[in-house]
Design an enzyme around this catalytic site. Structure first.
Site, PDB file in Angstrom:
ATOM      1  N   ASN A  10     -36.003  -7.805  13.992  1.00 29.14           N
ATOM      2  CA  ASN A  10     -36.649  -6.604  14.521  1.00 29.14           C
ATOM      3  C   ASN A  10     -35.843  -6.141  15.732  1.00 29.14           C
ATOM      4  O   ASN A  10     -35.899  -6.772  16.783  1.00 29.14           O
ATOM      5  CB  ASN A  10     -38.096  -6.948  14.911  1.00 29.14           C
ATOM      6  CG  ASN A  10     -38.800  -5.825  15.639  1.00 29.14           C
ATOM      7  OD1 ASN A  10     -38.323  -4.690  15.656  1.00 29.14           O
ATOM      8  ND2 ASN A  10     -39.938  -6.136  16.257  1.00 29.14           N
ATOM      9  N   LYS A  12     -36.273  -3.548  17.464  1.00 32.66           N
ATOM     10  CA  LYS A  12     -37.118  -2.815  18.416  1.00 32.66           C
ATOM     11  C   LYS A  12     -36.421  -1.511  18.856  1.00 32.66           C
ATOM     12  O   LYS A  12     -35.687  -0.932  18.074  1.00 32.66           O
ATOM     13  CB  LYS A  12     -37.455  -3.700  19.619  1.00 32.66           C
ATOM     14  CG  LYS A  12     -38.005  -5.065  19.197  1.00 32.66           C
ATOM     15  CD  LYS A  12     -38.621  -5.800  20.328  1.00 32.66           C
ATOM     16  CE  LYS A  12     -38.989  -7.211  19.877  1.00 32.66           C
ATOM     17  NZ  LYS A  12     -39.816  -7.895  20.844  1.00 32.66           N
ATOM     18  N   HIS A  95     -47.467  -4.962  14.957  1.00 35.76           N
ATOM     19  CA  HIS A  95     -46.716  -5.731  15.959  1.00 35.76           C
ATOM     20  C   HIS A  95     -47.481  -5.667  17.288  1.00 35.76           C
ATOM     21  O   HIS A  95     -48.061  -4.634  17.628  1.00 35.76           O
ATOM     22  CB  HIS A  95     -45.312  -5.143  16.115  1.00 35.76           C
ATOM     23  CG  HIS A  95     -44.405  -6.031  16.916  1.00 35.76           C
ATOM     24  ND1 HIS A  95     -44.478  -6.105  18.288  1.00 35.76           N
ATOM     25  CD2 HIS A  95     -43.446  -6.900  16.529  1.00 35.76           C
ATOM     26  CE1 HIS A  95     -43.578  -6.992  18.713  1.00 35.76           C
ATOM     27  NE2 HIS A  95     -42.935  -7.483  17.659  1.00 35.76           N
ATOM     28  N   GLU A  97     -46.539  -5.299  20.217  1.00 34.94           N
ATOM     29  CA  GLU A  97     -46.122  -4.223  21.125  1.00 34.94           C
ATOM     30  C   GLU A  97     -46.774  -2.900  20.737  1.00 34.94           C
ATOM     31  O   GLU A  97     -47.041  -2.062  21.586  1.00 34.94           O
ATOM     32  CB  GLU A  97     -44.582  -4.122  21.138  1.00 34.94           C
ATOM     33  CG  GLU A  97     -43.979  -5.285  21.920  1.00 34.94           C
ATOM     34  CD  GLU A  97     -42.577  -5.679  21.519  1.00 34.94           C
ATOM     35  OE1 GLU A  97     -41.907  -4.914  20.804  1.00 34.94           O
ATOM     36  OE2 GLU A  97     -42.151  -6.775  21.917  1.00 34.94           O
ATOM     37  N   GLU A 165     -47.404 -14.224  15.476  1.00 34.57           N
ATOM     38  CA  GLU A 165     -46.639 -13.981  16.692  1.00 34.57           C
ATOM     39  C   GLU A 165     -47.564 -14.053  17.912  1.00 34.57           C
ATOM     40  O   GLU A 165     -48.199 -13.046  18.270  1.00 34.57           O
ATOM     41  CB  GLU A 165     -45.994 -12.602  16.635  1.00 34.57           C
ATOM     42  CG  GLU A 165     -45.022 -12.431  15.490  1.00 34.57           C
ATOM     43  CD  GLU A 165     -43.903 -11.469  15.849  1.00 34.57           C
ATOM     44  OE1 GLU A 165     -42.753 -11.866  15.762  1.00 34.57           O
ATOM     45  OE2 GLU A 165     -44.218 -10.337  16.254  1.00 34.57           O
ATOM     46  N   GLY A 171     -40.591 -12.200  23.365  1.00 36.73           N
ATOM     47  CA  GLY A 171     -39.653 -11.686  24.365  1.00 36.73           C
ATOM     48  C   GLY A 171     -39.761 -12.369  25.713  1.00 36.73           C
ATOM     49  O   GLY A 171     -39.224 -11.876  26.704  1.00 36.73           O
ATOM     50  N   SER A 211     -39.642 -15.599  20.633  1.00 36.96           N
ATOM     51  CA  SER A 211     -38.581 -16.310  21.357  1.00 36.96           C
ATOM     52  C   SER A 211     -37.847 -17.346  20.506  1.00 36.96           C
ATOM     53  O   SER A 211     -37.520 -18.434  20.981  1.00 36.96           O
ATOM     54  CB  SER A 211     -39.150 -16.953  22.633  1.00 36.96           C
ATOM     55  OG  SER A 211     -39.652 -15.948  23.494  1.00 36.96           O
TER      56      SER A 211
HETATM   57  C1  PEP Z   1     -40.727  -9.778  17.848  1.00 40.60           C
HETATM   58  O1  PEP Z   1     -40.509  -8.718  18.412  1.00 40.60           O
HETATM   59  O2  PEP Z   1     -41.373  -9.770  16.774  1.00 40.60           O
HETATM   60  C2  PEP Z   1     -40.233 -11.006  18.450  1.00 40.60           C
HETATM   61  C3  PEP Z   1     -40.557 -12.143  17.894  1.00 40.60           C
HETATM   62  O3  PEP Z   1     -39.451 -10.882  19.572  1.00 40.60           O
HETATM   63  P1  PEP Z   1     -38.596 -12.038  20.304  1.00 40.60           P
HETATM   64  O4  PEP Z   1     -37.902 -12.834  19.221  1.00 40.60           O
HETATM   65  O5  PEP Z   1     -37.632 -11.300  21.174  1.00 40.60           O
HETATM   66  O6  PEP Z   1     -39.553 -12.886  21.058  1.00 40.60           O
END
Ligand code: PEP
Length: 256
Positions: A10, A12, A95, A97, A165, A171, A211
């Site tokens: 992703n 983003k 998601h 976000e 998640e 992040g 992460s």
């Molecule tokens: C995500 O945006 O779905 C995600 C897992 O981000 P990150 O790997 O940067 O934590």
């Protein structure tokens, strides 16, 4: 029941169209060589067309990061499932976000899942608890609410990928442990079995996201319950992402 390992990147709100093309050019042949894992890249909307061209003839698939639930109309700035269905196979929905920064509710996510499936797209549905819910011991309550609302009224035989998640891990550099992720993913299968049935719960792929890097990927994909990962930051780094997909293929397809 065989669940094919799955890794999605992703990107983003990162990369210009030129940068997205450069990133794909740098990773597509490496990704293409890795067998046994379904690989998906999710660039920003405006790069979908270019990335699609560059992925042609490869085994790497394309996904979008969001969409509106209406098929068309006066929704300035929005992208409809019909527009995406022409370009890609997957769409990330729910998601954190989107939920936290843009106020997406479970009702909206449910409408989006229905619209995506109705247009032939495979949703990558994200669920996960916030930090406060986690610390208050209410993670399961939060996740079961999301699963039940987001998938309400959906045909159980639908093609869906679920990503667990935890919001506090996205992040932040603070990944969940493999053990924590497995426990919650098992719980998600319990929710799916209650909502639909045990066979469906066992057949759907459930990913971990938050992460993940080339240094901790093994901790997750060595768990039979975890079918792959949704990768944010690390999917923007060519060598890092290739290593994540390579390790996943090695561990899932050639277990010692
Ligand atoms: C995500 O945006 O779905 C995600 C897992 O981000 P990150 O790997 O940067 O934590």
């Amino acid at each position: 029941m065989m669940r094919i390992p799955f890794i999605a990147g992703n990107w983003k709100m990162n990369t210009t169209v030129a940068k997205a093309a450069e990133l794909v050019r740098g990773m597509v042949s490496g990704l293409d060589k890795i067998e046994g894992v379904e690989k998906v890249l999710c660039p920003p909307f405006i790069s979908l067309t270019v990335v699609r061209e560059l992925l042609k003839g490869s085994s790497v698939k394309l996904g979008a990061q969001n969409m509106h639930f209406e098929l068309k109309g006066a929704y300035t700035g929005e992208i409809s499932p019909l527009m995406l269905a022409d370009l890609c196979e997957f769409v990330i929905l729910g998601h954190s976000e989107r939920r936290w920064y843009f106020g997406e509710t479970d009702e909206m996510v449910n409408k989006k899942v229905k619209a995506a499936l109705g247009s032939g797209l495979t949703p990558i549905l994200c669920v996960g608890e916030g930090l406060e819910e986690n610390e208050a011991g209410r993670a399961e309550e939060a996740i079961s609410k999301q699963i039940n609302c987001d998938l309400s009224g959906i045909d159980p035989s639908s093609n869906i990928v679920i990503a667990y998640e935890p919001v506090w891990a996205i992040g932040t550099g603070r990944a969940a442990s493999g053990k924590e992720a497995v426990a919650t993913i098992k719980f998600i299968r319990v929710c799916l079995a209650k909502l639909w049935n045990e066979d469906i719960a066992q057949s759907l792929r459930i990913l971990y996201g938050g992460s993940v890097t080339s240094s901790n990927i093994a901790e997750f994909v060595s768990q039979p319950e975890i079918d792959g990962t949704l990768i944010g930051g690390s999917s923007l780094k060519t060598e890092e992402f290739l290593s994540i997909v390579n390790q996943t293929a090695e561990i899932k397809c050639h277990p010692v």
